[in-house]
Design a protein around this motif. Structure first.
Motif, PDB file in Angstrom:
ATOM      1  N   LEU A  76     -31.086 -25.914  29.638  1.00  0.00           N
ATOM      2  CA  LEU A  76     -30.314 -24.628  29.873  1.00  0.00           C
ATOM      3  C   LEU A  76     -29.745 -24.234  28.442  1.00  0.00           C
ATOM      4  CD1 LEU A  76     -28.109 -25.813  32.763  1.00  0.00           C
ATOM      5  CD2 LEU A  76     -29.672 -23.923  32.720  1.00  0.00           C
ATOM      6  N   LEU A  77     -29.537 -25.298  27.881  1.00  0.00           N
ATOM      7  CA  LEU A  77     -29.327 -24.704  26.233  1.00  0.00           C
ATOM      8  C   LEU A  77     -29.801 -24.087  25.476  1.00  0.00           C
ATOM      9  CD1 LEU A  77     -26.712 -25.035  24.312  1.00  0.00           C
ATOM     10  CD2 LEU A  77     -27.276 -27.326  23.715  1.00  0.00           C
ATOM     11  N   SER A  78     -31.310 -24.343  25.626  1.00  0.00           N
ATOM     12  CA  SER A  78     -32.168 -23.658  24.799  1.00  0.00           C
ATOM     13  C   SER A  78     -32.384 -22.306  25.445  1.00  0.00           C
ATOM     14  CB  SER A  78     -33.568 -24.642  25.121  1.00  0.00           C
ATOM     15  OG  SER A  78     -34.676 -23.806  24.389  1.00  0.00           O
ATOM     16  N   GLN A  79     -32.256 -22.103  26.815  1.00  0.00           N
ATOM     17  CA  GLN A  79     -32.435 -20.854  27.174  1.00  0.00           C
ATOM     18  C   GLN A  79     -31.131 -19.891  26.697  1.00  0.00           C
ATOM     19  OE1 GLN A  79     -33.654 -20.395  31.349  1.00  0.00           O
ATOM     20  NE2 GLN A  79     -33.882 -22.813  31.381  1.00  0.00           N
ATOM     21  N   ALA A  80     -29.990 -20.544  26.568  1.00  0.00           N
ATOM     22  CA  ALA A  80     -28.786 -19.969  26.358  1.00  0.00           C
ATOM     23  C   ALA A  80     -28.811 -19.542  24.790  1.00  0.00           C
ATOM     24  CB  ALA A  80     -27.533 -20.970  26.645  1.00  0.00           C
ATOM     25  N   ILE A  81     -29.363 -20.284  24.166  1.00  0.00           N
ATOM     26  CA  ILE A  81     -29.630 -19.804  22.696  1.00  0.00           C
ATOM     27  C   ILE A  81     -30.593 -18.713  22.581  1.00  0.00           C
ATOM     28  CG2 ILE A  81     -30.497 -20.693  20.453  1.00  0.00           C
ATOM     29  CD1 ILE A  81     -29.589 -23.424  21.111  1.00  0.00           C
ATOM     30  N   ALA A  92     -23.911 -16.003  25.226  1.00  0.00           N
ATOM     31  CA  ALA A  92     -24.539 -15.907  26.393  1.00  0.00           C
ATOM     32  C   ALA A  92     -24.521 -17.510  27.389  1.00  0.00           C
ATOM     33  CB  ALA A  92     -26.206 -15.982  26.040  1.00  0.00           C
ATOM     34  N   VAL A  93     -24.605 -17.278  28.577  1.00  0.00           N
ATOM     35  CA  VAL A  93     -24.223 -18.312  29.291  1.00  0.00           C
ATOM     36  C   VAL A  93     -25.310 -18.508  30.528  1.00  0.00           C
ATOM     37  CG1 VAL A  93     -22.688 -19.549  30.945  1.00  0.00           C
ATOM     38  CG2 VAL A  93     -21.773 -17.932  29.178  1.00  0.00           C
ATOM     39  N   GLU A  94     -25.819 -19.598  30.637  1.00  0.00           N
ATOM     40  CA  GLU A  94     -26.866 -20.341  31.527  1.00  0.00           C
ATOM     41  C   GLU A  94     -26.527 -21.231  32.380  1.00  0.00           C
ATOM     42  OE1 GLU A  94     -30.165 -19.139  31.902  1.00  0.00           O
ATOM     43  OE2 GLU A  94     -30.125 -17.463  30.209  1.00  0.00           O
TER      44      GLU A  94
END
Length: 243
Positions: free
Chosen positions: A14-19, A192-194
């Motif tokens: 999730l953090l990778s996608q948010a970044i 950004a928030v995922e």
């Protein structure tokens, strides 16, 4: 409020996608959409005006060089004049529309000035850091891990965190420090928030940012509300308070 959690395989994803999303937001927010729109509008009007002048030149040339023994029929001539009038009307309509848009923006500016000094919320990925603090909210479809990433205007990740969110509206506050603890200067950042949907798939969660209105500015497409260094389109505002 949300609380930080330890890293897991799912939260890392999730953090990778948010970044990745935050970097994309940095590119979007840094692009001058207002200038592009103004350039496009000006180009269209210039093209229409050019066609108008070209049509007039061709029509005049046709009249000068037509065969006296076989002149252009009145039906064809009438049709060409109608086209001529239609193009002229389009040029004038575009010019008048530009004036109308400008007048509407002036009214928006007058309304926006009353917001200066008020705390305002807006649906935006542009996060204003003011007096070393920033705040945003998001709605999580279910309780669980949520990843938040913040970048500067160049797209460099300055803060990333995975938090535990509850179902519904959650608030996240940032003190303006980086992952390494460095205090950043006030200005506009991108966020950004995922999170995870009810079926378990990852989903981008729209953000609502909060900031103090410090000014307003007119663009070619509307009016921006200034929250410190962040510029938010007035149409994205969702509410405000006196403090």
């Amino acid at each position: 409020m949300v609380s930080s959690i330890s890293s897991t395989s799912a939260s890392t994803s999730l953090l990778s996608q948010a970044i990745k999303a935050a970097k994309s937001n940095a590119v979007t927010n840094s692009a001058s959409s207002a200038s592009t729109s103004a350039s496009s509008s000006s180009s269209s009007l210039s093209s229409l005006g050019g066609n108008f002048n070209q049509f007039l030149t061709l029509l005049t040339t046709q009249l000068q060089h037509q065969d006296p023994s076989n002149p252009t029929s009145t039906d064809s001539f009438t049709a060409e004049l109608a086209q001529f009038a239609g193009v002229q009307q389009q040029v004038e309509t575009n010019t008048n529309l530009t004036s109308l848009i400008s007048a509407t923006q002036d009214n928006q500016m007058a309304s926006a000035v009353s917001l200066i000094g008020k705390t305002t919320t807006a649906s935006s990925s542009s996060l204003p850091l003011q007096s070393g603090a920033a705040s945003l909210s998001f709605t999580a479809p279910q309780a669980g891990d949520v990843a938040i990433a913040v970048t500067d205007s160049s797209g460099t990740v300055v803060k990333s965190e995975t938090v535990s969110a509850t179902t519904g509206v959650n608030t996240w506050k940032w003190d303006g420090t980086t992952n390494s603890g460095t205090q950043l200067t006030d200005g506009a950042y991108n966020v950004a928030v995922e999170g995870s949907s009810t079926d378990g798939s990852s989903v981008a969660l729209p953000t609502t940012v909060t900031g103090l209105v410090t000014g307003v500015s007119k663009t070619s497409t509307g009016v921006d509300v200034d929250m410190g260094g962040a510029k938010i389109d007035m149409t994205d505002l969702t509410g405000f308070s006196g403090t």
